[in-house]
Design a protein around this motif. Sequence first.
Motif, PDB file in Angstrom:
ATOM      1  N   UNK A 242      -8.715  -3.748  11.957  1.00 46.61           N
ATOM      2  CA  UNK A 242      -9.309  -2.473  12.333  1.00 46.61           C
ATOM      3  C   UNK A 242      -8.483  -1.739  13.367  1.00 46.61           C
ATOM      4  N   UNK A 243      -7.641  -2.464  14.088  1.00 46.82           N
ATOM      5  CA  UNK A 243      -6.957  -1.848  15.220  1.00 46.82           C
ATOM      6  C   UNK A 243      -5.470  -1.584  14.992  1.00 46.82           C
ATOM      7  N   UNK A 244      -4.967  -1.999  13.825  1.00 49.91           N
ATOM      8  CA  UNK A 244      -3.553  -1.732  13.526  1.00 49.91           C
ATOM      9  C   UNK A 244      -3.338  -0.240  13.328  1.00 49.91           C
ATOM     10  N   UNK A 245      -3.979   0.287  12.293  1.00 46.58           N
ATOM     11  CA  UNK A 245      -3.940   1.722  12.070  1.00 46.58           C
ATOM     12  C   UNK A 245      -5.378   2.176  12.182  1.00 46.58           C
ATOM     13  N   UNK A 246      -5.762   2.542  13.402  1.00 48.06           N
ATOM     14  CA  UNK A 246      -7.180   2.800  13.645  1.00 48.06           C
ATOM     15  C   UNK A 246      -7.661   4.070  12.967  1.00 48.06           C
ATOM     16  N   UNK A 247      -6.737   4.922  12.540  1.00 45.18           N
ATOM     17  CA  UNK A 247      -7.173   6.168  11.914  1.00 45.18           C
ATOM     18  C   UNK A 247      -7.542   5.948  10.449  1.00 45.18           C
ATOM     19  N   UNK A 248      -6.836   5.032   9.805  1.00 48.64           N
ATOM     20  CA  UNK A 248      -7.159   4.730   8.402  1.00 48.64           C
ATOM     21  C   UNK A 248      -7.410   3.249   8.232  1.00 48.64           C
ATOM     22  N   UNK A 249      -8.350   2.708   9.002  1.00 47.61           N
ATOM     23  CA  UNK A 249      -8.499   1.252   9.079  1.00 47.61           C
ATOM     24  C   UNK A 249      -8.996   0.615   7.794  1.00 47.61           C
ATOM     25  N   UNK A 250      -9.711   1.377   6.959  1.00 46.10           N
ATOM     26  CA  UNK A 250     -10.287   0.781   5.750  1.00 46.10           C
ATOM     27  C   UNK A 250      -9.211   0.259   4.803  1.00 46.10           C
ATOM     28  N   UNK A 251      -8.103   0.995   4.676  1.00 45.81           N
ATOM     29  CA  UNK A 251      -7.038   0.545   3.768  1.00 45.81           C
ATOM     30  C   UNK A 251      -6.480  -0.793   4.237  1.00 45.81           C
ATOM     31  N   UNK A 252      -6.449  -0.991   5.544  1.00 51.33           N
ATOM     32  CA  UNK A 252      -5.901  -2.236   6.073  1.00 51.33           C
ATOM     33  C   UNK A 252      -6.880  -3.377   5.858  1.00 51.33           C
ATOM     34  N   UNK A 253      -8.164  -3.068   5.983  1.00 48.58           N
ATOM     35  CA  UNK A 253      -9.187  -4.040   5.592  1.00 48.58           C
ATOM     36  C   UNK A 253      -8.995  -4.435   4.141  1.00 48.58           C
ATOM     37  N   UNK A 254      -8.755  -3.409   3.325  1.00 49.15           N
ATOM     38  CA  UNK A 254      -8.593  -3.604   1.893  1.00 49.15           C
ATOM     39  C   UNK A 254      -7.424  -4.548   1.631  1.00 49.15           C
ATOM     40  N   UNK A 255      -6.300  -4.286   2.285  1.00 47.63           N
ATOM     41  CA  UNK A 255      -5.101  -5.100   2.052  1.00 47.63           C
ATOM     42  C   UNK A 255      -5.345  -6.550   2.435  1.00 47.63           C
ATOM     43  N   UNK A 256      -5.980  -6.750   3.574  1.00 46.61           N
ATOM     44  CA  UNK A 256      -6.188  -8.132   4.037  1.00 46.61           C
ATOM     45  C   UNK A 256      -7.157  -8.856   3.109  1.00 46.61           C
ATOM     46  N   UNK A 257      -8.213  -8.162   2.673  1.00 45.83           N
ATOM     47  CA  UNK A 257      -9.162  -8.775   1.744  1.00 45.83           C
ATOM     48  C   UNK A 257      -8.446  -9.155   0.450  1.00 45.83           C
ATOM     49  N   UNK A 258      -7.643  -8.210  -0.083  1.00 44.92           N
ATOM     50  CA  UNK A 258      -6.943  -8.483  -1.338  1.00 44.92           C
ATOM     51  C   UNK A 258      -5.969  -9.644  -1.175  1.00 44.92           C
ATOM     52  N   UNK A 259      -5.292  -9.678  -0.026  1.00 40.84           N
ATOM     53  CA  UNK A 259      -4.285 -10.715   0.204  1.00 40.84           C
ATOM     54  C   UNK A 259      -4.914 -12.098   0.146  1.00 40.84           C
ATOM     55  N   UNK A 260      -5.985 -12.283   0.904  1.00 35.58           N
ATOM     56  CA  UNK A 260      -6.583 -13.620   0.964  1.00 35.58           C
ATOM     57  C   UNK A 260      -7.306 -13.937  -0.345  1.00 35.58           C
ATOM     58  N   UNK A 261      -7.896 -12.906  -0.964  1.00 34.50           N
ATOM     59  CA  UNK A 261      -8.537 -13.151  -2.258  1.00 34.50           C
ATOM     60  C   UNK A 261      -7.511 -13.575  -3.296  1.00 34.50           C
ATOM     61  N   UNK A 262      -6.338 -12.951  -3.247  1.00 33.22           N
ATOM     62  CA  UNK A 262      -5.273 -13.308  -4.182  1.00 33.22           C
ATOM     63  C   UNK A 262      -4.826 -14.741  -3.946  1.00 33.22           C
ATOM     64  N   UNK A 263      -4.649 -15.082  -2.670  1.00 31.14           N
ATOM     65  CA  UNK A 263      -4.176 -16.428  -2.346  1.00 31.14           C
ATOM     66  C   UNK A 263      -5.216 -17.486  -2.700  1.00 31.14           C
ATOM     67  N   UNK A 264      -6.497 -17.134  -2.550  1.00 31.39           N
ATOM     68  CA  UNK A 264      -7.555 -18.093  -2.848  1.00 31.39           C
ATOM     69  C   UNK A 264      -7.934 -18.078  -4.319  1.00 31.39           C
ATOM     70  N   UNK A 265      -7.569 -17.025  -5.027  1.00 30.29           N
ATOM     71  CA  UNK A 265      -7.939 -16.911  -6.435  1.00 30.29           C
ATOM     72  C   UNK A 265      -9.401 -16.586  -6.645  1.00 30.29           C
ATOM     73  N   UNK A 266      -9.961 -15.699  -5.815  1.00 34.66           N
ATOM     74  CA  UNK A 266     -11.360 -15.312  -6.001  1.00 34.66           C
ATOM     75  C   UNK A 266     -11.438 -13.823  -6.322  1.00 34.66           C
ATOM     76  N   UNK A 267     -12.568 -13.407  -6.852  1.00 36.26           N
ATOM     77  CA  UNK A 267     -12.742 -12.031  -7.305  1.00 36.26           C
ATOM     78  C   UNK A 267     -14.098 -11.531  -6.815  1.00 36.26           C
TER      79      UNK A 267
END
Lengths: 542, 202
Positions: A242-267
């Motif tokens: 939330x604090x990396x790019x505080x102006x557009x924080x949702x996209x960063x949430x999105x990236x982190x969620x996708x990253x770990x979901x990809x690594x874990x293989x969940x949907x």
Amino acid sequence: MPTLAEKDIKTWLLENVKPDEFLEKDFKKSGILFEAVVPSGKIRETAAEFLAQGYFLESLTAVDFAECFEVVYHFNRWESPPKRCCVKILVPKEENKAPSISSIYKSANWFEREVYDLFGIHFTDHPNLKRILLPESSAIFPLLKSFKGEPAGSDVEQSLKLIEEDKEGFEIRYPQTITEHQKEYYLNLGPQHPSTHGVLRILLHLSGERVLDAEPIIGYAHRHHEKMMEIQTYQACWPNMGRLDYVGAMSYNFAYALLVEKAMGIQPSRRVEFIRVITTELNRITSHLLWLGTFLMDLGAFTPFFYCFDDRERILDILEMVTGERLTYDYFRFGGLDKDVPADFVPAVKAFIPHFKKRLRDYDLLITKNIIFQKRTKGVGVLSRENALAYGVTGPCLRASGVPFDLRRDEPYSIYPELDFDVAAAKDGDVFSRHLVRMQEMRESLKIVSQIIDKIPPGEITLGKLPKNVPKGETYTAVEGARGLFGMCLLSDGSLNPYRLKLRTPSFSNLNAMIDMVHGCFVSDVVSVLGSLDVVLPEIDR
Amino acid sequence: MEINPKELELMGKTQSPPPGLVNFFKVEDVFNLARAHSLWPLTFGLACCAIELMAGGAARFDMDRFGFGVVRPSPRQADLMIVAGTISRKMAPCIKTLYDQMPSPKYVIALGGCATAGGPFKYPGQYGILEGIDKIIPVNVYVPGCPPRPEALLAGILELQKQIIEGKAQGRTSPAVVHDSQDNRPAEHKNAISRAEFRKTT
């Protein structure tokens, strides 16, 4: 011929460079096509071939292993489907030297300085190898695994030392103030300056009012995100997002969620995907509104600031209703969301859409068609296609230079492939084009939201209990943030926290490209170019 | 105006009379009243909190209705510094310089968790930030939040006005090391793993 070119680079690598290790990867699982470990003497040759084939350097980083460093290069190409390839070289610890590719890729200059700053790896033949994020007198290489932290109280000690150094004269760290010719001089813009959008410092080399050279100096908002993530659990990293790019924080949430979901293989469920896309697009609009207001304020127009912030507050009300926060969202979770949307979310969004459509028309009449604004921005700060490639520029800045490259369409994630939207683009690559692209993007985001706001399907918000660790391996994920391509490269050793998590932030490369955009400009144009790049400093400095 | 020596001690002032040969306490009161109602903040943002600072100055929250909307871009014209965001060690000298450039009397508001005590970026062994601006310059009001809402900022400035009117706006600094019993996050600094083994198992 995209498929041919991909074969070309792969066969070229196998035939000419003969990598020590070569691995084909599953793009869906790992985010890259192949990984090649090449001899370090051949990295320059390899990089030159990548550039010749139209690849840009997406990220450059390093990993500290017990026996050696791995220097990791990610190359990508502006096409659909994407062609991300990973090339690595091994640097023995006793030697600690790697060849620099900054003469081939201009973006490598800053990337290599960053690797030197954080790992202490020397790049031979680098034109300007010095610290970039930490203070120049710093003695640590924080991302080394042998670095176990600073003692308590060192923050005050170091700050006081820096203050003491500073007393001797701010000029000492500058080149000479006045040269022999008297007409040429250096001007320091920042780090405290109203139009540097935070704590950016630009050292301008001027002749009269003309800019001869500009050197952005960054690192004034370095908040050790990457080191923090290495010692925190995966769940504890959400607030950082939330604090990396505080102006557009949702996209960063999105990236982190996708990253770990990809690594874990969940949907996650369909409901989660819909809510994610709606909130991200609303957040993209708030980001562009903040840009519009402050950009116009930099140019001297004060009224748009109030208009834009008024509209922005309306969206923030909606997002606050959903997430409980106004700015630094950590709303997403692995495989789901923090909480479901409330009942009055859909009516609130629906009420906002017609209002904002009308406001966008107002903005066009007030700003885009304003002759003073056009005269200030047309033909200023032109970014050519070649420079965009060499600097790895992404996002609206790239699209304004005539390259319609948008990860939402070109490397689709979540439900973006099902949506009907256009990729905004303009031809000229000047400040005005970047303005046009962002205005168009707000329209497209609104289009996406109005398409799916009625169609949120029922479903579960979380997947229940998940394992706390991420399986061993390497994963790369990229999303289209409000500023461009945000990439995350995770190397997991199977434990509770990441072994190395590289954050590839778009503004870092976009700001780097400014060096070539301001040659011959006036000082006031530097402010307008900088405003049009829409940089967020804590995201650059991480 | 009577000044309680104990109170002065609490505020970090050891000597009771303010510098100067003659002190006109009642005149000071009038001055303080004027100072409190014409605070000129310095345009100055460090990180996330700066966006909320801007929102505070924009249409909905409208800082100007209280008389502190005259935001100055130069420290030489300002008397209120709102430290909005994380202070990196690299930035600390610049903030100190800005503070020194401001004419007295000057006031400081630490906006948000980072400026107060390091915020979410504080962990045992951190290398990048300064844990609270009160370690290098005196602070008058601390506003909690990450980031604080604009209303909280307004409340903070109103609190500062109160302090100034009462003549208590001296500010305070904190010791270099503050032992935080609440911070029990373990800092597990990992050791380097072997690359050969990592490649074998993936």
